[in-house]
Design an enzyme around this catalytic site. Structure first.
Site, PDB file in Angstrom:
ATOM      1  N   HIS A  68      -7.170 -38.768 -26.969  1.00  0.00           N
ATOM      2  CA  HIS A  68      -5.978 -39.540 -26.646  1.00  0.00           C
ATOM      3  C   HIS A  68      -5.278 -38.983 -25.405  1.00  0.00           C
ATOM      4  O   HIS A  68      -4.764 -39.742 -24.572  1.00  0.00           O
ATOM      5  CB  HIS A  68      -5.032 -39.541 -27.839  1.00  0.00           C
ATOM      6  CG  HIS A  68      -3.722 -40.199 -27.577  1.00  0.00           C
ATOM      7  ND1 HIS A  68      -2.552 -39.493 -27.492  1.00  0.00           N
ATOM      8  CD2 HIS A  68      -3.391 -41.492 -27.361  1.00  0.00           C
ATOM      9  CE1 HIS A  68      -1.554 -40.324 -27.245  1.00  0.00           C
ATOM     10  NE2 HIS A  68      -2.031 -41.543 -27.165  1.00  0.00           N
ATOM     11  N   GLU A  71      -6.960 -40.235 -22.395  1.00  0.00           N
ATOM     12  CA  GLU A  71      -6.609 -41.638 -22.161  1.00  0.00           C
ATOM     13  C   GLU A  71      -5.368 -41.732 -21.267  1.00  0.00           C
ATOM     14  O   GLU A  71      -5.308 -42.523 -20.324  1.00  0.00           O
ATOM     15  CB  GLU A  71      -6.359 -42.335 -23.491  1.00  0.00           C
ATOM     16  CG  GLU A  71      -5.895 -43.779 -23.364  1.00  0.00           C
ATOM     17  CD  GLU A  71      -4.945 -44.185 -24.464  1.00  0.00           C
ATOM     18  OE1 GLU A  71      -3.877 -44.747 -24.129  1.00  0.00           O
ATOM     19  OE2 GLU A  71      -5.260 -43.951 -25.640  1.00  0.00           O
ATOM     20  N   HIS A  72      -4.359 -40.916 -21.564  1.00  0.00           N
ATOM     21  CA  HIS A  72      -3.157 -40.883 -20.715  1.00  0.00           C
ATOM     22  C   HIS A  72      -3.497 -40.456 -19.295  1.00  0.00           C
ATOM     23  O   HIS A  72      -3.018 -41.046 -18.315  1.00  0.00           O
ATOM     24  CB  HIS A  72      -2.142 -39.908 -21.306  1.00  0.00           C
ATOM     25  CG  HIS A  72      -1.322 -40.466 -22.424  1.00  0.00           C
ATOM     26  ND1 HIS A  72       0.039 -40.642 -22.339  1.00  0.00           N
ATOM     27  CD2 HIS A  72      -1.673 -40.895 -23.665  1.00  0.00           C
ATOM     28  CE1 HIS A  72       0.502 -41.142 -23.474  1.00  0.00           C
ATOM     29  NE2 HIS A  72      -0.528 -41.299 -24.300  1.00  0.00           N
ATOM     30  N   GLU A 148       5.293 -38.647 -28.034  1.00  0.00           N
ATOM     31  CA  GLU A 148       4.699 -39.767 -28.765  1.00  0.00           C
ATOM     32  C   GLU A 148       4.393 -39.366 -30.196  1.00  0.00           C
ATOM     33  O   GLU A 148       4.626 -40.138 -31.139  1.00  0.00           O
ATOM     34  CB  GLU A 148       3.429 -40.239 -28.057  1.00  0.00           C
ATOM     35  CG  GLU A 148       2.789 -41.435 -28.706  1.00  0.00           C
ATOM     36  CD  GLU A 148       1.556 -41.934 -27.953  1.00  0.00           C
ATOM     37  OE1 GLU A 148       0.791 -42.731 -28.540  1.00  0.00           O
ATOM     38  OE2 GLU A 148       1.343 -41.532 -26.797  1.00  0.00           O
TER      39      GLU A 148
END
Length: 454
Positions: A68, A71-72, A148
């Protein structure tokens, strides 16, 4: 844990009216990249997606969340484009873009006017091959990732229960780790961890490009060869089996967190879909989930929420299409004046009723009719069509199987639904997570829900 819409339920009900799945076209480039095109000429729009078969289940202990995190970082610039330029180009083309990470894959997409497709393919190919990982950008973005996690998990009681349930249910299998990552792992992650992940998994032979919209598949194949074709492939890391040992007794965990109401999640081990033609139980379990919680007249809504009023909410979810191991989840919140024990007993009683009495022909007809109708509406969305195809492929099946999935669902009998209810819902394979609500601090300011990019 918010009940999930089983991807299998959504994709299984392909229908004959246009647009159908009869026209997807596929080719494979010399570097191993597969290109799948679904033509839909009703609007001058196109969805362009790149799916990598690398998700949280491929991570190692100590680096949870790296899929993840990368992904950022994929939006932070390449050797040829500065940070932020990717999103700017998409916006200037009149489109929108984003990405998402799951346990099984990571996917990136743009929805743009069809004239912008060549530029989107060029941009995605560039960051597939030329991502630039800057330590300062990494440090800045990791703060976003950790925030997040705070917003979506640490400050969300149901998410905490879901996280606890997964780590209780799966003790060896990598699904035990949260997609967002453990906070301690995020705090100790380095930019080299992200770089290593990118170098290991982001290669044409571990990806597929999916294009849906107002296109000619031959032109898309030509563009794919032009932009993606020159990228060299490399060998992938070995994926060793990480099978979960057999569970031999009920497991329970309680989570204390600030909340107004208690919450219950019960998960049984269940089979995933392995052979589209030969398997039967996954289809019957999918129908069972919809009988219990697929519409306003489903058993949970009728019997537990409106009938006995033991539940404020109650849900059932099952997803047979995944790379890892599957489970069947019942969850809910007790109504005012009722307890978690009352709700657990009520959920168990509904399963027992199916075990003893089965389901009616009327219920089966309703499940199939409503799901097919939902699929017809779904075909109005290019993104929904792309997600359908991409999700099947990510799980190891093929878009060619989708029509077969429909036929298999249509063939499920009441006897098969009763049989799977008897076979899989035993305490030996059951894990239960409960939210023990603690006083809510009313003085604590609420954070805006839009604080993160996704």
């Amino acid at each position: 844990m918010k009940p999930l819409l089983a991807a299998f339920t959504v994709l299984a009900f392909a229908v004959a009216p246009a647009p159908t799945l009869a026209n997807p076209f596929e080719t494979q480039l010399a570097n191993g990249l597969r290109v799948i095109v679904k033509e839909d000429h009703r609007a001058p729009t196109v969805v362009h997606m790149v799916w990598y078969r690398a998700g949280s289940m491929d991570e190692k202990d100590g680096t949870s969340g790296v899929a993840h995190a990368l992904e950022h970082l994929m939006f932070k610039g390449t050797k040829t484009l500065p940070a932020g330029e990717f999103n700017k180009r998409v916006a200037e083309a009149g489109g929108r873009d984003n990405a998402f990470t799951s346990r099984d894959y990571t996917a990136y997409f743009q929805i743009v006017p069809k004239a912008a497709l060549p530029e989107m393919m060029q941009l995605e190919a560039d960051r597939m091959a030329n991502l630039k990982l800057d330590p300062k950008e990494f440090a800045s973005e990791m703060k976003v990732v950790m925030e997040e996690r705070r917003l979506r998990t640490d400050d969300n009681p149901h998410a905490l229960v879901s996280e606890a349930l997964n780590s209780l249910m799966f003790q060896a299998h990598p699904y035990r780790r949260p997609i967002i990552g453990w906070m301690d792992d995020l705090e100790h992650m380095t930019w080299q961890d992200a770089r290593d992940w990118y170098r290991q998994w982001y290669t044409p032979n571990n990806a597929y490009v999916l294009v849906v919209g107002d296109v000619d598949h031959r032109e898309v194949f030509r563009l794919a060869q032009k932009y993606y074709g020159p990228i060299k492939q490399h060998a992938l890391p070995e994926r060793k089996p990480q099978n979960e040992p057999e569970q031999v007794g009920i497991r329970r965990v309680s989570v204390k967190a600030p909340a107004k109401l208690p919450y219950l999640a019960m998960a049984w081990k269940a089979p995933k879909l392995r052979d589209v033609q030969k398997d039967r139980d996954p289809y019957a379990l999918d129908v069972l989930a919809t009988v219990l919680d697929g519409h306003d007249a489903s058993r949970f809504a009728r019997n537990l929420v409106r009938g006995s009023r033991v539940a404020q909410s109650a849900g059932a979810s099952y997803d047979a299409t995944l790379r890892g191991e599957a489970d069947f989840v019942l969850d809910g919140q007790p109504a005012e004046g009722k307890t978690i024990a009352d709700l657990e007993a009520a959920l168990r009683a509904e399963i027992k009723r199916v075990q003893d009495e089965g389901v009616s022909a009327e219920e089966l007809t309703r499940v199939k009719t409503q799901s097919i109708a939902a699929q017809i509406y779904k075909r109005d969305s290019l993104m929904a069509q792309a997600m359908e195809i991409g999700g099947v492929e990510a799980a190891g099946q093929s878009w060619r199987d989708i029509d077969t999935l429909l036929e298999k669902i249509k063939s499920v009998t009441a006897d098969e639904v009763q049989a799977v209810a008897r076979k899989y819902f035993t305490d030996d394979t059951l894990s239960i997570a409960v939210l023990d609500p603690q006083p809510v601090d009313q003085s604590k300011p609420k954070k805006p829900s839009g604080a993160v990019r996704h």
